[in-house]
Design an enzyme around this catalytic site. Structure first.
Site, PDB file in Angstrom:
ATOM      1  N   GLU A  63     -20.092  17.821 -15.070  1.00  0.00           N
ATOM      2  CA  GLU A  63     -20.641  19.184 -14.962  1.00  0.00           C
ATOM      3  C   GLU A  63     -21.645  19.450 -16.074  1.00  0.00           C
ATOM      4  O   GLU A  63     -22.720  20.011 -15.839  1.00  0.00           O
ATOM      5  CB  GLU A  63     -19.523  20.225 -15.013  1.00  0.00           C
ATOM      6  CG  GLU A  63     -20.037  21.666 -14.904  1.00  0.00           C
ATOM      7  CD  GLU A  63     -18.959  22.707 -15.094  1.00  0.00           C
ATOM      8  OE1 GLU A  63     -19.241  23.741 -15.725  1.00  0.00           O
ATOM      9  OE2 GLU A  63     -17.820  22.502 -14.611  1.00  0.00           O
ATOM     10  N   THR A  99     -17.736  25.573 -17.110  1.00  0.00           N
ATOM     11  CA  THR A  99     -16.876  26.558 -16.438  1.00  0.00           C
ATOM     12  C   THR A  99     -15.409  26.421 -16.819  1.00  0.00           C
ATOM     13  O   THR A  99     -14.651  27.381 -16.726  1.00  0.00           O
ATOM     14  CB  THR A  99     -17.008  26.440 -14.912  1.00  0.00           C
ATOM     15  OG1 THR A  99     -16.727  25.089 -14.519  1.00  0.00           O
ATOM     16  CG2 THR A  99     -18.402  26.828 -14.452  1.00  0.00           C
ATOM     17  N   SER A 110     -10.754  17.729 -16.538  1.00  0.00           N
ATOM     18  CA  SER A 110     -10.998  18.440 -17.795  1.00  0.00           C
ATOM     19  C   SER A 110     -10.160  19.706 -17.897  1.00  0.00           C
ATOM     20  O   SER A 110      -9.529  19.967 -18.929  1.00  0.00           O
ATOM     21  CB  SER A 110     -12.487  18.796 -17.905  1.00  0.00           C
ATOM     22  OG  SER A 110     -12.719  19.632 -19.013  1.00  0.00           O
TER      23      SER A 110
END
Length: 671
Positions: free
Chosen positions: A126, A171, A228
């Protein structure tokens, strides 16, 4: 009694659910699918897809010609899209909307010279994708300490002094670390823009995990070890009680649960519901021989996540979550409000102001407006409250949507977005999905033409548990079209003039919508001059004036005319020329018996081979060539057969006679 408490937001987040559903839908359609990296960080889900033929590729150049490549929820760099396009790879983008928002933010601000500060794991896909959308400088920090070290570095210090800084977060970044980093950044950067891009679901998940672990004897985290957000959940919980991370129920151990009376369970955003339920079931099996019974406390609705339903309806109805605020300032990215009855300052992010992603805050509210709002997040340390207006609007509008589905009432809304498989229409603060097949009266290949237009639709399906609605523009459009068609045939007559829109083109003509009915303009009626294809004159979407040439009420066929009588080149010719006129023409064609020449566009005449010169001509090409301009005399016109005779010789003969007379006069004078 042993009590097992399942966190409310355990399991798939919206972005992951969207990615998995995308692959499922493509497989159901018979597509051959590959994913750019594992679709989610859960080995069981990945293995399940692999068994169904889904391949994992590392770049677009590994995609086979018959495959479609799915971009997972983590998103990818801009260069990946460009590479896929250059290789003509079919792409299905399942990037999480929250991640896409970060891409837009960093792209917009770095293109204007800002330096990007990204909180996250530099090796996470990401974060790599976010960096790939930065136009200029981008720096990643994984901890508060790394941010401090970066800030104190000489290189970054010089950059930050001269450039604005935009700060965003992965995020799934650790919420407490982010809050600490934000405080530090505010003290050290004067020209700083901060966007809190930690997903609401992630923030809620971490907060719930912290509270649940502080009240439990043992915490069990269910999720992939490569995930994560799952790893962060483990770290959050481990600070309060013994914590175990398991990928499947098979990894559970009786010894881990022994002696624990209060067991907390949560799961990462990539963990499917069935694995969570299997873990709970296995827990029951492990303790069934114990004298202490076990009670599982869970919330089944927590598995039904959606972008616009982060909060369950029961929470929306709680007075403590709803406040009123007065608008005090308006910015492009947020609206500030004074919360009535509280000492805290409130702010509404732009994407929480309206369900329309294209809406501009300044167009929706003005200073002094009093709004009903929902508390999204409270920051007691900074004394701020993050609020939402669109979720209150959605709650109020939902009842209208449900009632419309029962009554069949026609609603009106604005097309806010074009997504995979259809469009999103915002009506009464609620986003209604309209499938592509139901988006218009006839199938559209490009739905983007509907963006930001106002449409009328009927609600055809309601999913109350997920608070989702499906609508149909097509059914309403067809009903309206039938009414317009009946009104048209009741008064239609030859000669009537209409303003219509060109809907489609064929090799033989153009179909024009004249208000509820379609008529055809034959290619011969599009122009007074010859055209090879209707596209030489009109294009789809053109608004043109037409008239009715002929009607067949029984067969419902309408013949339309487009060319105007006053534009008839023969009428123009008649008004400008007559027999005996001398005119300059252009040679446009050759035959064995002469040459055709254009007098006006749409009007040609024939120069017979005997009229090309004042001597014998074997073939026209000996004297003339295509494109040549010559002076001719009009010797005859037949308006009935549309034939015109031209002569070059007629202009040469008088010239020869004049030359003879002049020579005779000169001889007489000499004598």
């Amino acid at each position: 009694m042993k009590t097992v408490t399942l966190a409310k937001t355990a399991g798939f987040c919206f972005g992951v659910s969207k990615a998995v559903d995308t692959v499922e839908e493509l497989l159901a359609k018979g597509e051959r699918v590959c994913t750019l990296g594992p679709i989610i960080h859960n080995p069981q889900v990945v293995e399940g897809f692999a068994a169904r033929g889904v391949r994992i590729v590392s770049s677009p150049d590994e995609v086979r010609p018959d495959e479609i490549m799915v971009i997972r929820s983590h998103g990818v760099a801009r260069q990946v899209y460009e590479q896929a396009q250059s290789l003509s790879v079919r792409v299905c983008d399942a990037t999480c909307p929250f991640v896409s928002k970060i891409h837009r933010l960093v792209s917009e601000h770095t293109s204007k010279g800002a330096v990007a500060l990204i909180a996250g794991d530099p090796d996470h896909p990401e974060v790599k994708g976010i960096c790939g959308h930065c136009v200029g400088k981008a720096h990643v920090f994984a901890s508060y300490e790394e941010l401090v070290e970066l800030t104190e570095s000489e290189e970054f210090g010089k950059i930050a002094e001269n450039s604005p800084v935009v700060m965003v977060a992965q995020t799934t970044f650790h919420l407490k670390t982010w809050e600490k980093s934000v405080k530090f950044a505010k003290k050290h950067y004067t020209n700083l823009l901060i966007f809190d891009t930690i997903c609401n679901a992630t923030a809620n998940r971490q907060n719930e995990a912290a509270v649940l672990s502080s009240e439990s004897d043992v915490m069990v985290i269910v999720g992939g070890r490569q995930s994560s957000n799952t790893a962060k959940l483990r770290d959050v919980c481990a600070a309060h009680c013994p914590t175990f991370l398991v990928e499947t129920a098979a990894e559970l151990s009786r010894e881990d649960l022994e002696g624990a009376h209060r067991i907390g369970v949560t799961a990462g955003a990539s963990t499917p519901d069935d694995i969570i339920k299997e873990v709970l079931s296995t827990m029951s099996e492990l303790v069934k021989n114990e004298t202490t019974p076990m009670e599982v406390v869970s919330d089944e609705m927590s598995f039904e996540e959606a972008l616009d339903a982060t909060f369950p309806e029961s929470q929306l109805k709680e007075d403590s979550s709803r406040v009123r605020g007065i608008v005090t300032a308006i910015a492009p990215n947020e609206v500030q409000v004074e919360v009535i009855g509280r000492k805290q300052t409130g702010y509404i992010p732009a994407d929480e102001l309206s369900a329309d992603p294209n809406a501009v805050p300044a167009d929706l509210v003005k200073i002094g407006d009093e709004l009903e709002l929902l508390i999204m997040r409270t920051n007691d340390q900074e004394g701020t409250i993050m609020l939402s207006k669109k979720r209150i609007d959605s709650l109020k509008g939902w009842d209208t949507i449900v009632a419309a589905e029962e009554s069949g009432e026609i609603l009106e809304g604005v097309v806010a977005d074009v997504i995979k498989g259809g469009i999103l229409v915002v009506s009464n603060g609620v986003r209604v999905f309209v499938p592509a097949s139901q988006a218009s009266a006839s199938r559209l290949d490009d739905l983007s033409v509907l963006l930001k237009t106002t449409v009328k639709f009927r609600v055809i399906e309601i999913n109350a548990s997920r608070r989702r609605a499906v609508g149909s523009v097509r059914s309403v459009s067809r009903e309206l079209r039938k009414e317009q068609e009946a009104a048209f045939w009741a008064q239609a007559a030859v000669g009537q003039v209409y303003t219509g829109t060109v809907k489609s083109l064929t090799s033989y003509g153009a179909f024009v919508d004249i208000g509820g009915v379609d008529g055809m303009v034959h290619i011969s009626e599009l122009s007074w001059k010859r055209v090879k294809h209707p596209s030489d004159v009109v294009s789809v979407g053109d608004v043109i004036e037409v008239y009715i040439r002929d009607l067949d009420a029984e067969k419902k066929k309408i013949s339309l005319g487009y060319r105007k009588a006053e534009d008839n080149p023969w009428e123009i010719f008649k008004s400008k020329y007559e027999v005996g006129s001398v005119v300059t023409v252009k040679v446009v064609g050759m035959t064995t018996f002469g040459a055709f020449a254009q007098i006006l566009p749409g009007v040609d005449g024939l120069i017979h081979i005997s009229q090309i010169a004042d001597h014998r001509v074997e073939k026209p090409q000996d004297e003339l060539q295509i494109g040549q301009e010559v002076e001719v005399k009009i010797t005859n016109v037949d308006y009935d057969t549309k034939k015109i005779s031209l002569s070059i010789r007629a202009l040469l003969a008088p010239a020869a006679e004049e030359a003879v007379e002049e020579a005779a006069e000169e001889a007489a004078d000499a004598e």
